[in-house]
Scaffold this motif. Structure first.
Motif, PDB file in Angstrom:
ATOM      1  N   GLU A 142       0.724   0.233  -6.058  1.00  0.00           N
ATOM      2  CA  GLU A 142      -0.402   1.066  -6.474  1.00  0.00           C
ATOM      3  C   GLU A 142      -0.588   0.823  -7.959  1.00  0.00           C
ATOM      4  OE1 GLU A 142      -1.008   5.030  -5.360  1.00  0.00           O
ATOM      5  OE2 GLU A 142      -0.386   4.727  -3.289  1.00  0.00           O
ATOM      6  N   ILE A 143      -1.791   0.445  -8.341  1.00  0.00           N
ATOM      7  CA  ILE A 143      -2.088   0.137  -9.739  1.00  0.00           C
ATOM      8  C   ILE A 143      -2.949   1.266 -10.299  1.00  0.00           C
ATOM      9  CG2 ILE A 143      -3.099  -1.533 -11.336  1.00  0.00           C
ATOM     10  CD1 ILE A 143      -0.643  -2.602  -9.789  1.00  0.00           C
ATOM     11  N   LYS A 144      -2.355   2.044 -11.175  1.00  0.00           N
ATOM     12  CA  LYS A 144      -3.035   3.236 -11.692  1.00  0.00           C
ATOM     13  C   LYS A 144      -4.127   2.900 -12.698  1.00  0.00           C
ATOM     14  CE  LYS A 144      -0.398   6.082  -9.440  1.00  0.00           C
ATOM     15  NZ  LYS A 144      -0.812   6.396  -8.098  1.00  0.00           N
ATOM     16  N   ASP A 145      -3.985   1.801 -13.470  1.00  0.00           N
ATOM     17  CA  ASP A 145      -4.966   1.503 -14.513  1.00  0.00           C
ATOM     18  C   ASP A 145      -5.985   0.443 -14.099  1.00  0.00           C
ATOM     19  OD1 ASP A 145      -3.145  -0.592 -14.521  1.00  0.00           O
ATOM     20  OD2 ASP A 145      -3.106  -0.773 -16.706  1.00  0.00           O
ATOM     21  N   ALA A 146      -6.117   0.219 -12.791  1.00  0.00           N
ATOM     22  CA  ALA A 146      -7.135  -0.719 -12.313  1.00  0.00           C
ATOM     23  C   ALA A 146      -8.516  -0.150 -12.626  1.00  0.00           C
ATOM     24  CB  ALA A 146      -6.975  -0.936 -10.813  1.00  0.00           C
ATOM     25  N   ASP A 147      -9.503  -1.050 -12.781  1.00  0.00           N
ATOM     26  CA  ASP A 147     -10.864  -0.575 -13.044  1.00  0.00           C
ATOM     27  C   ASP A 147     -11.874  -1.046 -11.997  1.00  0.00           C
ATOM     28  OD1 ASP A 147     -11.281  -3.264 -13.738  1.00  0.00           O
ATOM     29  OD2 ASP A 147     -11.196  -2.855 -15.886  1.00  0.00           O
ATOM     30  N   THR A 148     -11.401  -1.800 -11.012  1.00  0.00           N
ATOM     31  CA  THR A 148     -12.277  -2.269  -9.950  1.00  0.00           C
ATOM     32  C   THR A 148     -11.590  -2.029  -8.609  1.00  0.00           C
ATOM     33  OG1 THR A 148     -13.062  -3.988 -11.453  1.00  0.00           O
ATOM     34  CG2 THR A 148     -13.666  -4.217  -9.142  1.00  0.00           C
ATOM     35  N   PHE A 149     -12.349  -1.474  -7.665  1.00  0.00           N
ATOM     36  CA  PHE A 149     -11.772  -1.083  -6.386  1.00  0.00           C
ATOM     37  C   PHE A 149     -12.602  -1.601  -5.218  1.00  0.00           C
ATOM     38  CE2 PHE A 149     -10.211   1.814  -9.507  1.00  0.00           C
ATOM     39  CZ  PHE A 149      -8.895   2.050  -9.138  1.00  0.00           C
ATOM     40  N   PHE A 150     -11.928  -1.811  -4.100  1.00  0.00           N
ATOM     41  CA  PHE A 150     -12.573  -2.158  -2.842  1.00  0.00           C
ATOM     42  C   PHE A 150     -13.019  -0.849  -2.185  1.00  0.00           C
ATOM     43  CE2 PHE A 150     -12.664  -3.557   1.619  1.00  0.00           C
ATOM     44  CZ  PHE A 150     -13.323  -4.765   1.480  1.00  0.00           C
ATOM     45  N   PRO A 151     -14.138  -0.858  -1.469  1.00  0.00           N
ATOM     46  CA  PRO A 151     -14.561   0.389  -0.808  1.00  0.00           C
ATOM     47  C   PRO A 151     -13.512   0.877   0.198  1.00  0.00           C
ATOM     48  CG  PRO A 151     -16.239  -1.346  -0.581  1.00  0.00           C
ATOM     49  CD  PRO A 151     -15.035  -1.971  -1.203  1.00  0.00           C
ATOM     50  N   LEU A 152     -13.403   2.181   0.333  1.00  0.00           N
ATOM     51  CA  LEU A 152     -12.490   2.746   1.325  1.00  0.00           C
ATOM     52  C   LEU A 152     -12.994   2.398   2.721  1.00  0.00           C
ATOM     53  CD1 LEU A 152     -11.792   6.264  -0.228  1.00  0.00           C
ATOM     54  CD2 LEU A 152     -10.400   4.194  -0.382  1.00  0.00           C
ATOM     55  N   LEU A 153     -12.064   2.149   3.625  1.00  0.00           N
ATOM     56  CA  LEU A 153     -12.417   1.758   4.988  1.00  0.00           C
ATOM     57  C   LEU A 153     -12.122   2.897   5.951  1.00  0.00           C
ATOM     58  CD1 LEU A 153     -10.914  -1.833   4.955  1.00  0.00           C
ATOM     59  CD2 LEU A 153     -13.298  -1.174   4.618  1.00  0.00           C
ATOM     60  N   SER A 154     -12.957   3.021   6.953  1.00  0.00           N
ATOM     61  CA  SER A 154     -12.802   4.070   7.950  1.00  0.00           C
ATOM     62  C   SER A 154     -12.191   3.489   9.225  1.00  0.00           C
ATOM     63  CB  SER A 154     -14.170   4.678   8.264  1.00  0.00           C
ATOM     64  OG  SER A 154     -14.110   5.409   9.469  1.00  0.00           O
ATOM     65  N   SER A 155     -11.207   4.182   9.775  1.00  0.00           N
ATOM     66  CA  SER A 155     -10.608   3.740  11.042  1.00  0.00           C
ATOM     67  C   SER A 155     -11.591   3.914  12.203  1.00  0.00           C
ATOM     68  CB  SER A 155      -9.307   4.497  11.320  1.00  0.00           C
ATOM     69  OG  SER A 155      -9.559   5.880  11.371  1.00  0.00           O
ATOM     70  N   ASP A 156     -12.695   4.651  11.971  1.00  0.00           N
ATOM     71  CA  ASP A 156     -13.742   4.741  12.985  1.00  0.00           C
ATOM     72  C   ASP A 156     -14.508   3.423  13.105  1.00  0.00           C
ATOM     73  OD1 ASP A 156     -13.061   7.381  13.344  1.00  0.00           O
ATOM     74  OD2 ASP A 156     -14.689   8.152  12.100  1.00  0.00           O
ATOM     75  N   GLU A 157     -14.572   2.667  12.007  1.00  0.00           N
ATOM     76  CA  GLU A 157     -15.343   1.424  11.989  1.00  0.00           C
ATOM     77  C   GLU A 157     -14.488   0.167  12.070  1.00  0.00           C
ATOM     78  OE1 GLU A 157     -18.753   0.985   9.265  1.00  0.00           O
ATOM     79  OE2 GLU A 157     -18.080   2.897   8.462  1.00  0.00           O
ATOM     80  N   TRP A 158     -13.251   0.245  11.588  1.00  0.00           N
ATOM     81  CA  TRP A 158     -12.417  -0.947  11.447  1.00  0.00           C
ATOM     82  C   TRP A 158     -11.091  -0.783  12.171  1.00  0.00           C
ATOM     83  CZ3 TRP A 158     -14.554  -5.156   9.354  1.00  0.00           C
ATOM     84  CH2 TRP A 158     -15.716  -4.975   8.597  1.00  0.00           C
ATOM     85  N   THR A 159     -10.574  -1.894  12.675  1.00  0.00           N
ATOM     86  CA  THR A 159      -9.243  -1.899  13.285  1.00  0.00           C
ATOM     87  C   THR A 159      -8.219  -1.943  12.158  1.00  0.00           C
ATOM     88  OG1 THR A 159      -9.334  -4.309  13.404  1.00  0.00           O
ATOM     89  CG2 THR A 159      -9.965  -3.097  15.395  1.00  0.00           C
ATOM     90  N   LEU A 160      -7.757  -0.784  11.747  1.00  0.00           N
ATOM     91  CA  LEU A 160      -6.803  -0.692  10.643  1.00  0.00           C
ATOM     92  C   LEU A 160      -5.382  -0.605  11.184  1.00  0.00           C
ATOM     93  CD1 LEU A 160      -8.664   1.921   8.405  1.00  0.00           C
ATOM     94  CD2 LEU A 160      -8.743  -0.563   8.260  1.00  0.00           C
ATOM     95  N   PRO A 161      -4.452  -1.343  10.581  1.00  0.00           N
ATOM     96  CA  PRO A 161      -3.060  -1.244  11.041  1.00  0.00           C
ATOM     97  C   PRO A 161      -2.482   0.119  10.671  1.00  0.00           C
ATOM     98  CG  PRO A 161      -3.186  -2.622   9.092  1.00  0.00           C
ATOM     99  CD  PRO A 161      -4.598  -2.264   9.457  1.00  0.00           C
ATOM    100  N   SER A 162      -1.739   0.724  11.580  1.00  0.00           N
ATOM    101  CA  SER A 162      -1.177   2.044  11.304  1.00  0.00           C
ATOM    102  C   SER A 162      -0.120   1.972  10.206  1.00  0.00           C
ATOM    103  CB  SER A 162      -0.599   2.654  12.572  1.00  0.00           C
ATOM    104  OG  SER A 162       0.316   1.764  13.156  1.00  0.00           O
ATOM    105  N   SER A 163       0.745   0.984  10.290  1.00  0.00           N
ATOM    106  CA  SER A 163       1.734   0.805   9.230  1.00  0.00           C
ATOM    107  C   SER A 163       1.987  -0.692   9.067  1.00  0.00           C
ATOM    108  CB  SER A 163       3.027   1.551   9.528  1.00  0.00           C
ATOM    109  OG  SER A 163       3.483   1.240  10.817  1.00  0.00           O
ATOM    110  N   PRO A 164       1.362  -1.286   8.045  1.00  0.00           N
ATOM    111  CA  PRO A 164       1.509  -2.728   7.855  1.00  0.00           C
ATOM    112  C   PRO A 164       2.945  -3.117   7.524  1.00  0.00           C
ATOM    113  CG  PRO A 164       0.370  -1.734   5.994  1.00  0.00           C
ATOM    114  CD  PRO A 164       0.542  -0.667   7.023  1.00  0.00           C
ATOM    115  N   VAL A 165       3.310  -4.292   7.962  1.00  0.00           N
ATOM    116  CA  VAL A 165       4.642  -4.825   7.679  1.00  0.00           C
ATOM    117  C   VAL A 165       4.500  -5.790   6.503  1.00  0.00           C
ATOM    118  CG1 VAL A 165       6.559  -6.171   8.579  1.00  0.00           C
ATOM    119  CG2 VAL A 165       5.330  -4.598  10.090  1.00  0.00           C
ATOM    120  N   PHE A 166       5.094  -5.434   5.384  1.00  0.00           N
ATOM    121  CA  PHE A 166       5.034  -6.289   4.200  1.00  0.00           C
ATOM    122  C   PHE A 166       6.154  -7.324   4.308  1.00  0.00           C
ATOM    123  CE2 PHE A 166       3.031  -2.297   2.951  1.00  0.00           C
ATOM    124  CZ  PHE A 166       1.817  -2.777   2.482  1.00  0.00           C
ATOM    125  N   ASP A 167       5.845  -8.401   5.029  1.00  0.00           N
ATOM    126  CA  ASP A 167       6.867  -9.384   5.367  1.00  0.00           C
ATOM    127  C   ASP A 167       6.906 -10.566   4.418  1.00  0.00           C
ATOM    128  OD1 ASP A 167       4.375 -10.189   6.227  1.00  0.00           O
ATOM    129  OD2 ASP A 167       5.060 -10.992   8.131  1.00  0.00           O
TER     130      ASP A 167
END
Length: 168
Positions: A123-148
């Motif tokens: 999590e980058i607290k001092d970022a100044d550019t962000f991607f839009p938030l995604l809705s699980s109603d519209e997108w197939t979002l992983p419940s818990s991604p595996v950072f492999d």
């Protein structure tokens, strides 16, 4: 026929994508994946994103820059006045990639069928550019991604994820 619109982005857990006109992380495998996915395809970006490239237009791809300035020019690019115009310029291609920045992603998101995501376990607290938030109603979002995967230079853990827009 209009091309399939795919967004390609590296985001942190808090959807941060940039700071001070630069990427938050320069992960070698992410950059290689970006190149392999976008090579030979049109890429659509905002002016600030384009101007952040150290060597100008990306080779092997049609570079389309969205800007409000109709007189904007640079070697190796085409100019569009809107995201819709940029997508319309890609009718000869089966797919086009939207590569940033934040405003361009937000404008292109309703047209996108897929998002090629590099999710970085930070999590980058001092970022100044962000991607839009995604809705699980519209997108197939992983419940818990595996950072492999782990970047050897930064130590950042990340995962490559393909999100698809849900069908109605």
């Amino acid at each position: 026929m209009k091309p399939e619109v795919i967004l390609i982005v590296a985001v942190t857990r808090n959807f941060a994508i940039g700071r001070g006109g630069d990427l938050l992380f320069h992960i070698s495998d992410d950059l290689k994946r970006f190149k392999s996915l976008t090579m030979g395809c049109p890429i659509i970006m905002g002016r600030k994103t384009f101007e952040s490239f150290p060597k100008g237009a990306l080779p092997g791809r049609r570079n389309i820059v969205v800007t409000r300035n109709p007189d904007y020019t640079a070697p190796g690019i085409e100019v569009a006045s809107s995201v819709e115009e940029a997508i319309a310029m890609c009718v000869a291609s089966p797919v086009c990639f939207v590569i940033g920045g934040g405003e361009i992603y937000a404008q292109a998101l309703p047209r996108a069928s897929k998002i090629e995501l590099t999710l970085i376990d930070e999590e980058i607290k001092d970022a100044d550019t962000f991607f839009p938030l995604l809705s699980s109603d519209e997108w197939t979002l992983p419940s818990s991604p595996v950072f492999d995967l782990t970047d050897p230079r930064s130590g950042a853990r990340y995962a490559f994820i393909t999100l698809e827009r849900k069908k109605d």
